[in-house]
Design an enzyme around this catalytic site. Sequence first.
Site, PDB file in Angstrom:
ATOM      1  CE  LYS A  83      32.900 -29.266   0.895  1.00 58.73           C
ATOM      2  NZ  LYS A  83      33.900 -29.148  -0.175  1.00 58.73           N
ATOM      3  CD  GLU A  87      12.435 -21.389  -1.746  1.00 56.82           C
ATOM      4  OE1 GLU A  87      11.372 -21.650  -1.164  1.00 56.82           O
ATOM      5  OE2 GLU A  87      13.496 -21.996  -1.529  1.00 56.82           O
ATOM      6  CG  ASP A 145      32.964 -25.834  -0.402  1.00 53.49           C
ATOM      7  OD1 ASP A 145      31.948 -26.153  -1.051  1.00 53.49           O
ATOM      8  OD2 ASP A 145      33.999 -26.537  -0.358  1.00 53.49           O
ATOM      9  CG  HIS A 160       6.208 -20.477  -2.692  1.00 56.93           C
ATOM     10  ND1 HIS A 160       7.471 -20.711  -3.165  1.00 56.93           N
ATOM     11  CD2 HIS A 160       6.283 -20.577  -1.332  1.00 56.93           C
ATOM     12  CE1 HIS A 160       8.290 -20.957  -2.148  1.00 56.93           C
ATOM     13  NE2 HIS A 160       7.589 -20.885  -1.023  1.00 56.93           N
TER      14      HIS A 160
END
Length: 342
Positions: free
Chosen positions: A165, A34, A241, A336
């Site tokens: 997570k 992005e 991670d 964008h």
Amino acid sequence: MSEYAQIPMQFVGPVKVSGNTIEGEFEVPLATYETPLWPSVNRGARVSMNCAGGIKCTVVDDRMTRSVLFEAPDAGAALIALEKIKQARAELEHVVAGTSRFAKLIDLHSQIAGNLLFIRFEFTTGDASGHNMCTQAAEALMNHLLEKHPDLQYGSISGNYCSDKKATAVNGILGRGKYVVAELLIPGKFVRRYLKSTPEKIVQLNIRKNLIGTMLAGGSRSANAHFANMLLGFYLATGQDAANIVEGSQGLTMAEVRGDDLYFAVTLPNLIMGTVGNGKGLDFVLENMKRMGLDADREPGENSKRLACLCAAQVLCGELSLLAAQTNPGELMDAHRRIERK
């Protein structure tokens, strides 16, 4: 033979940072597809350079967790075992010390559900994020407790009360990883000059979007615009991670008008990251750490806290820039279109 995915990466900044573990001006790497993220974070960094003291980062806490699951004959037996386990704290600390030079047991929490006993062990882990270190220590603790308490049986080395997570309330309440607060006091003239907005507009949007909007969406311990964007870019660039952005992005954005100034802060209670361990030996990671000044010998845990501060600072920069952009109709999509569309 391993192959490597190539992800575009740029350094953003410099960003001015101060606090209880770090001080100075730093460039910070972000790896992302992005591409508008880089100029957006850069805009926030530019603001920090013009503010006295820059972004103040405070490491509130530091702990890594692993929860284990035991099966007992019934809830009464689980409670009896739990009370004995809590009384044997010194014994448990000794078991953990035998598994690692750096792992230290600092607390434990528990839940009983039916005949199941969940124990959430909390450790400090030096400069490592601590996934494997905590699991190894928890395994040793389980084996020790199963031997001491014959009424208990093995359930699982991970009982999801950690919680690893996953977006859960327990991490925000008890903490998992580095708990960091980043704050910036911005003179109103810089809000208008660099962010093309006003303190009042940013405060109002934060309340309506991040607080009310997230509440309507049923967000869990979270009220922010896009922490995950900056976290993922930072995690990928520093060998972390990346799945830990799930709990890492559970954080709060605060904004207040103070006189003519804007007080802006991000609170991240679950930053799981380290400067040593798996993924940190890659050449580009070593180079990025060096460029951020994290290759020096310091007390165990200091480099990882400095890393967490730099992470929180660039989260603030990106969060501030996006909220400012969204106070202006058309600005977000225009950026964008200009940057991403070929």
